[in-house]
Write a protein that holds these residues in place. Structure first.
Motif, short mmCIF file in Angstrom:
data_model
loop_
_atom_site.label_atom_id
_atom_site.label_comp_id
_atom_site.label_asym_id
_atom_site.label_seq_id
_atom_site.Cartn_x
_atom_site.Cartn_y
_atom_site.Cartn_z
N ALA A 80 48.68 51.89 59.89
CA ALA A 80 49.34 50.68 59.37
C ALA A 80 48.81 50.36 57.97
N ILE A 81 49.73 50.01 57.07
CA ILE A 81 49.35 49.64 55.70
C ILE A 81 48.87 48.19 55.69
N LYS A 82 47.70 47.97 55.11
CA LYS A 82 47.10 46.63 55.09
C LYS A 82 47.60 45.83 53.89
N CYS A 83 47.66 44.52 54.04
CA CYS A 83 47.94 43.64 52.91
C CYS A 83 46.82 43.81 51.88
N GLY A 84 47.20 44.01 50.62
CA GLY A 84 46.23 44.24 49.56
C GLY A 84 45.89 45.69 49.33
N GLN A 85 46.38 46.59 50.20
CA GLN A 85 46.07 48.02 50.07
C GLN A 85 46.82 48.64 48.90
N GLY A 86 46.16 49.54 48.19
CA GLY A 86 46.80 50.29 47.12
C GLY A 86 47.55 51.49 47.68
N ILE A 87 48.81 51.64 47.29
CA ILE A 87 49.65 52.74 47.79
C ILE A 87 50.41 53.38 46.64
N ARG A 88 50.93 54.59 46.92
CA ARG A 88 51.94 55.19 46.06
C ARG A 88 53.28 55.16 46.81
N ILE A 135 47.51 40.54 58.06
CA ILE A 135 46.56 41.64 57.98
C ILE A 135 47.26 42.92 57.54
N HIS A 136 48.48 43.16 58.09
CA HIS A 136 49.23 44.37 57.80
C HIS A 136 50.62 44.05 57.25
N TRP A 137 51.21 45.04 56.58
CA TRP A 137 52.59 44.94 56.09
C TRP A 137 53.53 45.07 57.28
N GLU A 138 54.19 43.97 57.63
CA GLU A 138 55.12 43.95 58.76
C GLU A 138 56.51 44.37 58.28
N ARG A 139 57.21 45.14 59.13
CA ARG A 139 58.49 45.70 58.72
C ARG A 139 59.55 44.64 58.42
N ASP A 140 59.51 43.51 59.13
CA ASP A 140 60.54 42.49 58.91
C ASP A 140 60.10 41.40 57.93
N GLU A 141 59.00 41.64 57.23
CA GLU A 141 58.43 40.65 56.32
C GLU A 141 58.77 40.99 54.87
N ALA A 142 59.09 39.97 54.09
CA ALA A 142 59.27 40.17 52.65
C ALA A 142 57.89 40.24 51.98
N VAL A 143 57.69 41.25 51.15
CA VAL A 143 56.40 41.45 50.48
C VAL A 143 56.64 41.63 48.98
N ARG A 144 55.56 41.56 48.23
CA ARG A 144 55.62 41.90 46.80
C ARG A 144 54.78 43.14 46.55
N PHE A 145 55.14 43.86 45.49
CA PHE A 145 54.36 45.02 45.06
C PHE A 145 53.81 44.71 43.66
N LYS A 146 52.48 44.59 43.58
CA LYS A 146 51.83 44.29 42.31
C LYS A 146 51.20 45.56 41.77
N HIS A 147 51.52 45.87 40.53
CA HIS A 147 51.02 47.10 39.91
C HIS A 147 49.54 46.95 39.59
N VAL A 148 48.73 47.89 40.10
CA VAL A 148 47.28 47.78 39.97
C VAL A 148 46.84 47.93 38.52
N GLY A 149 47.50 48.80 37.76
CA GLY A 149 47.06 49.08 36.39
C GLY A 149 47.45 48.03 35.36
N THR A 150 48.59 47.34 35.56
CA THR A 150 49.07 46.41 34.53
C THR A 150 49.36 45.00 35.06
N ASP A 151 49.18 44.78 36.36
CA ASP A 151 49.32 43.45 36.98
C ASP A 151 50.73 42.88 37.00
N VAL A 152 51.75 43.71 36.82
CA VAL A 152 53.12 43.18 36.92
C VAL A 152 53.64 43.36 38.35
N PHE A 153 54.69 42.61 38.67
CA PHE A 153 55.32 42.68 39.99
C PHE A 153 56.65 43.42 39.89
#
Length: 203
Positions: A80-88, A135-153
């Protein structure tokens, strides 16, 4: 005994509701109702890299992306992917990673988002942090993706391209969280946690 069995099945059920490492999925921008998309069409300005857009068509196979770990730090298949985890986030058809950098996007002048790399390998500007509440990214939940290198969404604000990708929406990076950068997982293949992890299952 009954309580123990119930709690185990309850835990397994919650795992099945989470987005996991290796999952292949489509991502919907909930404000503009378009799916994250790419194709072998390069930007005519900015970086000249492969363009990333939003499309209304739910059936387009070019809208599938795979969730993977960071470079040199793979995640376990089915974990399971955690909230705050860095992914590609890797485009299935072309093998390039969702990427952003300090180029202006062609329509809105926000930060350009592209697909970059070869066979799933690019650089450290391919890493995004999953922003969610639990704790984890839930499939039915709306999330944001924040870019680790430049801090944009990762965002869509509705600007539409003309030829050769007429009607597709611009996807770009915005510096602030807002209604334009909520995404939800949609159609896809969600891998379950394997009970016997194997080295070749790392992604």
């Amino acid at each position: 005994m009954f309580l123990l069995l119930w709690s185990k099945s309850e835990g397994r059920e919650s795992e099945l509701n989470q987005v996991t490492c290796g999952s292949l999925l489509k991502l919907l921008n909930t404000r503009h109702n378009v799916r994250l998309h790419s194709h072998d069409v390069k930007y005519g300005s900015g970086s000249g890299q492969q363009s990333v857009t939003g499309v209304e068509n739910a059936d387009d196979a070019n809208s599938y992306w795979q969730i993977r770990g960071k470079p040199n730090r793979p995640c376990q298949r089915g974990e399971a992917i955690k909230c705050g985890q860095g992914i590609r986030i890797t485009h299935m058809k072309t093998g390039r990673n969702l990427h952003t950098h300090h180029f202006s996007s062609p329509l809105s002048n926000n930060q350009e988002v592209s697909a970059f790399g070869e066979n799933g390998e690019g650089d450290n500007l391919d890493v995004w942090s999953v922003q969610c509440d639990g704790i984890h990214w839930e499939r039915d939940e709306a999330v944001r993706f924040k870019h680790v290198g430049t801090d944009v969404f990762l965002s869509v604000t509705g600007e539409q391209y003309s030829h050769p990708i007429r009607g597709q929406r611009e996807v770009h990076g915005m510096s602030a969280p807002n209604q334009h950068n909520w995404w939800r997982s949609m159609e896809g293949v969600f891998l379950q946690p394997s009970q016997m992890p194997l080295r070749h299952d790392e992604l």
